[in-house]
Design a protein around this motif. Structure first.
Motif, PDB file in Angstrom:
ATOM      1  N   UNK A  20     -21.205 -23.086  40.399  1.00  0.00           N
ATOM      2  CA  UNK A  20     -22.070 -21.908  40.278  1.00  0.00           C
ATOM      3  C   UNK A  20     -21.285 -20.631  40.557  1.00  0.00           C
ATOM      4  N   UNK A  21     -20.498 -20.671  41.621  1.00  0.00           N
ATOM      5  CA  UNK A  21     -19.729 -19.478  41.971  1.00  0.00           C
ATOM      6  C   UNK A  21     -18.704 -19.140  40.897  1.00  0.00           C
ATOM      7  N   UNK A  22     -18.120 -20.161  40.364  1.00  0.00           N
ATOM      8  CA  UNK A  22     -17.139 -19.892  39.310  1.00  0.00           C
ATOM      9  C   UNK A  22     -17.795 -19.284  38.084  1.00  0.00           C
ATOM     10  N   UNK A  23     -18.998 -19.694  37.787  1.00  0.00           N
ATOM     11  CA  UNK A  23     -19.708 -19.079  36.676  1.00  0.00           C
ATOM     12  C   UNK A  23     -20.021 -17.617  36.969  1.00  0.00           C
ATOM     13  N   UNK A  24     -20.466 -17.376  38.201  1.00  0.00           N
ATOM     14  CA  UNK A  24     -20.709 -15.988  38.574  1.00  0.00           C
ATOM     15  C   UNK A  24     -19.415 -15.175  38.506  1.00  0.00           C
ATOM     16  N   UNK A  25     -18.362 -15.801  38.936  1.00  0.00           N
ATOM     17  CA  UNK A  25     -17.081 -15.100  38.917  1.00  0.00           C
ATOM     18  C   UNK A  25     -16.675 -14.744  37.485  1.00  0.00           C
ATOM     19  N   UNK A  26     -16.896 -15.650  36.587  1.00  0.00           N
ATOM     20  CA  UNK A  26     -16.566 -15.361  35.185  1.00  0.00           C
ATOM     21  C   UNK A  26     -17.432 -14.235  34.635  1.00  0.00           C
ATOM     22  N   UNK A  27     -18.705 -14.240  35.033  1.00  0.00           N
ATOM     23  CA  UNK A  27     -19.576 -13.148  34.574  1.00  0.00           C
ATOM     24  C   UNK A  27     -19.110 -11.812  35.126  1.00  0.00           C
ATOM     25  N   UNK A  28     -18.750 -11.822  36.397  1.00  0.00           N
ATOM     26  CA  UNK A  28     -18.246 -10.572  36.976  1.00  0.00           C
ATOM     27  C   UNK A  28     -16.969 -10.123  36.284  1.00  0.00           C
ATOM     28  N   UNK A  29     -16.141 -11.047  35.968  1.00  0.00           N
ATOM     29  CA  UNK A  29     -14.905 -10.681  35.275  1.00  0.00           C
ATOM     30  C   UNK A  29     -15.187 -10.134  33.882  1.00  0.00           C
ATOM     31  N   UNK A  30     -16.201 -10.681  33.269  1.00  0.00           N
ATOM     32  CA  UNK A  30     -16.554 -10.162  31.946  1.00  0.00           C
ATOM     33  C   UNK A  30     -17.061  -8.735  32.057  1.00  0.00           C
ATOM     34  N   UNK A  31     -17.888  -8.503  33.094  1.00  0.00           N
ATOM     35  CA  UNK A  31     -18.331  -7.127  33.322  1.00  0.00           C
ATOM     36  C   UNK A  31     -17.172  -6.214  33.637  1.00  0.00           C
ATOM     37  N   UNK A  41      -6.659  -3.095  37.604  1.00  0.00           N
ATOM     38  CA  UNK A  41      -6.529  -4.343  38.357  1.00  0.00           C
ATOM     39  C   UNK A  41      -6.698  -5.554  37.469  1.00  0.00           C
ATOM     40  N   UNK A  42      -6.020  -6.592  37.772  1.00  0.00           N
ATOM     41  CA  UNK A  42      -6.141  -7.822  36.970  1.00  0.00           C
ATOM     42  C   UNK A  42      -7.418  -8.536  37.304  1.00  0.00           C
ATOM     43  N   UNK A  43      -8.502  -7.956  36.890  1.00  0.00           N
ATOM     44  CA  UNK A  43      -9.790  -8.505  37.273  1.00  0.00           C
ATOM     45  C   UNK A  43     -10.339  -9.424  36.211  1.00  0.00           C
ATOM     46  N   UNK A  44      -9.619  -9.587  35.150  1.00  0.00           N
ATOM     47  CA  UNK A  44     -10.180 -10.341  34.042  1.00  0.00           C
ATOM     48  C   UNK A  44      -9.641 -11.762  34.058  1.00  0.00           C
ATOM     49  N   UNK A  45     -10.521 -12.632  33.715  1.00  0.00           N
ATOM     50  CA  UNK A  45     -10.142 -14.025  33.687  1.00  0.00           C
ATOM     51  C   UNK A  45      -9.541 -14.377  32.352  1.00  0.00           C
ATOM     52  N   UNK A  46      -8.642 -15.284  32.337  1.00  0.00           N
ATOM     53  CA  UNK A  46      -8.111 -15.706  31.047  1.00  0.00           C
ATOM     54  C   UNK A  46      -9.190 -16.398  30.244  1.00  0.00           C
ATOM     55  N   UNK A  47      -9.242 -16.124  29.004  1.00  0.00           N
ATOM     56  CA  UNK A  47     -10.316 -16.666  28.180  1.00  0.00           C
ATOM     57  C   UNK A  47     -10.100 -18.134  27.844  1.00  0.00           C
ATOM     58  N   UNK A  48     -10.248 -18.964  28.788  1.00  0.00           N
ATOM     59  CA  UNK A  48     -10.175 -20.372  28.502  1.00  0.00           C
ATOM     60  C   UNK A  48     -11.419 -21.037  29.036  1.00  0.00           C
ATOM     61  N   UNK A  49     -11.627 -22.182  28.627  1.00  0.00           N
ATOM     62  CA  UNK A  49     -12.892 -22.838  28.881  1.00  0.00           C
ATOM     63  C   UNK A  49     -13.028 -23.346  30.280  1.00  0.00           C
ATOM     64  N   UNK A  50     -13.061 -24.610  30.362  1.00  0.00           N
ATOM     65  CA  UNK A  50     -13.313 -25.201  31.665  1.00  0.00           C
ATOM     66  C   UNK A  50     -12.177 -24.929  32.632  1.00  0.00           C
ATOM     67  N   UNK A  51     -11.051 -24.683  32.086  1.00  0.00           N
ATOM     68  CA  UNK A  51      -9.927 -24.414  32.970  1.00  0.00           C
ATOM     69  C   UNK A  51      -9.990 -23.029  33.563  1.00  0.00           C
ATOM     70  N   UNK A  52     -10.933 -22.256  33.096  1.00  0.00           N
ATOM     71  CA  UNK A  52     -11.053 -20.897  33.613  1.00  0.00           C
ATOM     72  C   UNK A  52     -11.766 -20.936  34.941  1.00  0.00           C
ATOM     73  N   UNK A  53     -11.073 -21.375  35.884  1.00  0.00           N
ATOM     74  CA  UNK A  53     -11.642 -21.483  37.207  1.00  0.00           C
ATOM     75  C   UNK A  53     -10.697 -20.844  38.196  1.00  0.00           C
TER      76      UNK A  53
END
Ligand SMILES: Nc1ncnc2c1ncn2[C@@H]1O[C@H](COP(=O)(O)OP(=O)(O)OP(=O)(O)O)[C@@H](O)[C@H]1O
Length: 893
Positions: free
Chosen positions: A503-514, A661-673
């Motif tokens: 769940x947190x990782x999903x939230x983290x990805x959303x925050x990174x997208x924002x 800042x490097x706030x963005x996550x790499x655009x990969x799937x499940x490995x984007x954790x």
């Protein structure tokens, strides 16, 4: 100079030699027939214009016999305008040039004297006008039309109109003979625009007179009316000539008869006509007019008499002296007029004030407009800057908020990771406890079985044997039971943590997208260096916070790794002892049954015996390598985690570290954790949670139970995890015990010991667990000690399964691998090495561990020497899968 020669004079006539009529005349200017209108005008009239607008009267008249060009000189033609037109053009041009300071009024009248009658050429319908004498004795033309205008064009039109009204008749001497005297009067009134109590007014008049020509009846051959007209013309000209003769007399006592004709009367008594033209010439000799007389003569010899008379008139007129003075009218206003003058001045002052006020208002409005524009611009700029600042503040707040939330999630994830590692550590600890107990049980069982064999071999001696008759107690101790319960609890906790992490990782990805959107928006909004600097500092702070959090997390990971390493060492030691024991027992079994050993295997065994210390050394070195490599991985992981969230493509991270800042996550799937973006973090995790190979000893009688129990441990834990929807995921410690079912390709794997029999609730799920276990085994390649041999010397490939499950399953019950002498095993119970079939299934007490038919058999299953030689491997192979995806990285110790 004009020389008039008598055409009838005979030079040979001596008698008339002293009676010649040739005469010479002196004039200001003499023109021949080639003179142009322009030349005549410039020489005679043009100089009068300046005096006219200065208040000096002027008179120009043309005199001469009929057909000599008087009308042509004064009026001219359309192509060659005469003195009338040119004088008026220059007059109005001069008025226009001085109109700023002076105020002019121009009036014009045009009349003719025809047969001693006066006609108004501007209004011919008025009929003949009378000459009347007023109370001052001045002659007035009653009803004369006087047109006031300052428009030269209008005066020209009036002039043309009057000329058309002039009486012209053809005669034998002139086809366009003028039968009248034409008088054009132009009055110019000049006044200063500045009004004063004493106002000076200049008044001047210009007379341009085209006289009718004297004519002889024999020459003109006039009859009737023309003859009558000629008589009137000659009479008036005679009267004028008489006046001129009288005025030109130098004796002064002369009498001038003006009454013989209307022409002379008019010239004398018309007020507008200066009296000096004729009258003042007599009175003052200088007169108040600049008078120009243009005498016209014909070059023809027939006109000798007319020319001589004309020249005589002109010569006499030339002798007339005039006194020119400026016509100034000093207007002295009455006191009653002062009021109007003051009113006019006040109105003028008011007008000027209004004008000044208007100009001031205009300037004020202009300046006000400019000020307003500047004010509006300033407001717009201020508003724009304020709006921009507000937007930037808003963006900055959003960015900071995104950073903070990301940091909180990072911290939470680190804590969860730490908890997960703690759980893994506890799990390992409990597994060690269970494994120790199971090994101890196995040893006891082996020992009991050995005793039993000894007793059966030597019954006599068995009576004296003090070995127990009954099998050793297999009941679990309280510590083991607590360990099993703790394992179940820890696995549940681990599962909960994993779900929370998801769940947190999903939230983290959303925050990174924002944050990615904010990052794309920021460069467009940043318009000043100040804002750019603030954002740069903000990004730097965020970057430092990230590094701080990462270092904290890595510190925790290192601590956990060190703790884990201790357990790993312990379990390796356990496994090592077990291997030694297996080797020794197998060796004892070979010796007891005198089995044929391949040479290569014998050599390996001898090598094994010669280097007893090598094994411990090797273990120490292996562990040291594990530690070194793990720490090295940690260091590399730090670097990789620093780039966490940065785009792994095209090195954008390097740029963003200095910009955003490097706030963005790499655009990969499940490995984007979190901590999974690079292979290193995952490797770190896998190395950190590395579970030592479970050790299972399948001894006779109890090996099945041990195996089942240990397997049940796996299953019981898995059954708990399978109850959740994400039970199939192979993450964390969950995959530690359950990942076997996900292997699609045969792999060397060591099955987890089953401990499920004593697990609470395990009995209810025993059947299901066995089914699942068999299913998993059918899909996996479970390796026992023989399996290691079957797979040759290749490394244990666990790239897709980071957890190494080592199940050393001796095919035969062996005694404890000690150097002490071992009892000989029963030949029927332990098949020789050369047998193709493993004795496992033939063992009445041994469980069918190898569920898969494709699995390599136990020791006896390997019929080839080559494979048998693999039994030489005394130490376990520890393969740590570092790269779960992509290119597998395998580390071999
Ligand atoms: N300088 C000149 N150049 C060309 N043509 C001229 C010139 N002078 C006079 N004429 C022509 O001679 C003719 C007679 O001229 P004009 O009518 O002016 O004489 P006049 O003296 O006015 O005669 P009258 O007294 O009978 O009126 C006109 O046709 C006129 O065009």
């Amino acid at each position: 100079m004009v020389v008039l020669m008598d055409p009838g004079e005979d030079p040979d006539d001596i008698l008339r030699a002293h009676r010649s009529r040739e005469k010479t005349y002196m004039f200001d200017v003499a023109f021949d027939c080639s003179a142009s209108q322009e030349e005549v005008y410039r020489a005679t009239t043009k100089g009068l214009i300046e005096g006219l607008i200065s208040g000096y009267n002027a008179t120009v008249f043309a005199y001469g016999p009929t057909g000599c060009g008087k009308t042509y000189t004064m009026l001219g033609t359309d192509r060659d305008p005469g003195i009338y037109v040119q004088t008026l053009n220059d007059l109005f041009r001069a008025i226009e040039e001085t109109s700023d300071d002076m105020q002019y009024s121009v009036s014009m009248s045009y009349l003719e004297i025809y047969n001693e009658m006066i006609r108004d050429l501007l209004n011919p319908a008025s009929g003949f006008l009378d000459l009347r004498e007023d109370f001052k004795g001045e002659i007035q033309v009653a009803g004369i039309t006087e047109v006031s205008t300052i428009n030269a064009r209008e005066i020209m039109e009036l002039l043309m109109k009057g000329n058309k009204q002039r009486t012209q008749e053809p005669t034998a001497a002139n086809q366009t003979s003028s039968r009248s005297h034409a008088v054009l009067q132009v009055a110019v009134r000049q006044q200063s625009r500045c009004r004063d109590v004493l106002q000076e007014v200049r008044f001047a008049r210009l007379f341009m007179i085209d006289l009718a020509g004297s004519e002889r009846a024999s020459q003109t051959q006039n009859r009737g009316q023309r003859l009558k007209e000629g008589a009137h013309i000659n009479r008036s000209l005679l009267a004028l000539g008489n006046c001129i003769n009288a005025l030109s007399e130098k004796n002064g006592n002369k009498y001038v008869n003006y009454r013989d004709s209307k022409l002379t009367r008019l010239l004398k008594h018309i007020p507008q006509i200066p009296s000096y033209l004729l009258f003042d010439w007599q009175d003052s000799l200088g007169g108040n007019s600049r008078t120009v007389m243009i005498a016209h003569i014909s070059p023809a010899s027939l006109a000798f008499e007319e020319s001589r008379n004309t020249l005589t008139y002109a010569d006499r007129a030339k002798s007339i002296r005039t006194r020119v003075k400026k016509n100034l009218l000093n207007v002295s206003y009455h006191i009653a007029q002062y009021t109007s003058i003051i009113a006019d001045l006040r109105s003028e002052i008011q007008r000027l004030k209004n004008k000044i006020s208007e100009q001031a208002d205009r300037q004020t409005s202009s300046s006000t407009e400019h000020a307003d524009i500047r004010h509006v611009q300033a407001q717009v700029q201020a508003h724009t800057s304020l709006q921009s600042r507000e937007e930037m503040d808003q963006l900055r707040e959003q960015l900071i908020q995104a950073f903070r939330q990301q940091m909180e999630i990072r911290k939470t994830l680190v804590e969860l990771e730490n908890c997960s590692m703690e759980i893994q550590s506890d799990t390992s600890k409990h597994l060690l406890t269970i494994t120790d107990w199971e090994q101890e049980q196995s040893r006891r069982a082996c020992k009991w079985q050995a005793e039993r064999r000894k007793e059966s071999a030597n019954k006599d001696e068995s009576e004296d044997c003090e070995s127990p008759e009954t099998p050793p107690d297999t009941a679990e101790t309280e510590e083991v039971t607590r360990a099993r319960h703790s394992l179940v609890t820890l696995m549940g906790e681990q599962k909960r943590i994993q779900k929370k992490k998801v769940v947190l990782e999903r939230q983290f990805r959303e925050l990174r997208e924002g944050a990615r959107r904010l990052e794309e928006l920021l460069p467009r909004r940043v318009s000043s260096d100040e804002q750019r600097e603030v954002l740069g500092l903000l990004c730097k702070v965020h970057e430092l916070e990230i590094e701080n959090a990462e270092m904290q997390s890595h510190t925790l990971l290192k601590d956990n790794l060190i703790r884990q390493k201790n357990y790993v060492v312990q379990r390796f030691e356990q496994h090592r002892h077990l291997c030694d024991e297996i080797i020794q027992q197998q060796r004892q079994f070979i010796n007891d049954h005198k089995l044929l050993v391949p040479q290569r295997l014998q050599q390996l065994y001898e090598m094994y015996c010669r280097e007893p210390d090598y094994r411990s050394m090797d273990r120490a070195v292996a562990l040291d390598k594990v530690s070194i490599c793990t720490l090295r991985d940690l260091e590399s992981d730090q670097e990789s985690v620093r780039t966490l969230g940065s785009d792994p493509q095209a090195g954008h991270s390097t740029t963003r570290r200095h910009t955003l800042p490097p706030i963005l996550a790499p655009p990969e799937g499940d490995s984007n954790r979190v901590f999974k973006n690079s292979p290193h973090p995952r490797r770190l995790r896998h190395t950190a949670v590395m579970t030592p190979p479970p050790i299972r000893i399948n001894g006779l009688g109890s090996q099945e139970g041990s195996s089942l129990r240990y397997s049940h441990l796996s299953h019981s834990v898995s059954s708990h995890l399978d109850s959740s929807p994400e039970s199939s995921s192979e993450t964390g410690a969950d995959a530690l015990l359950t990942c076997r079912g996900h292997l699609d390709t045969p792999r060397l794997r060591l099955p987890v010991p089953s401990l499920g029999r004593d697990v609470p609730g395990g009995a209810l799920k025993e059947q299901d667990f066995q089914a699942r276990r068999r299913k998993r085994r059918s899909r996996s390649f479970e390796v026992t000690g023989q399996a290691v041999m079957a797979q040759g010397l290749g490394p244990l490939d666990s790239s897709s399964d980071p957890h190494l499950h080592i199940s050393v399953q001796p095919t035969v019950p062996t005694l404890r691998p000690q150097l002490r002498p071992q009892p000989r095993p029963q030949p029927r119970a332990f098949p020789p090495l050369t047998r193709a079939k493993p004795p496992l299934n033939t063992n009445p007490t041994g469980p069918p561990i190898m569920a898969s038919g494709t699995s390599p058999g136990p020791l006896g299953h390997q019929g080839s020497h080559k494979r048998k030689a693999h039994l030489r491997l005394p130490q376990p192979l520890l393969h740590i899968s570092n790269v779960p995806t992509g290119v597998p990285r395998t580390r071999k110790h």
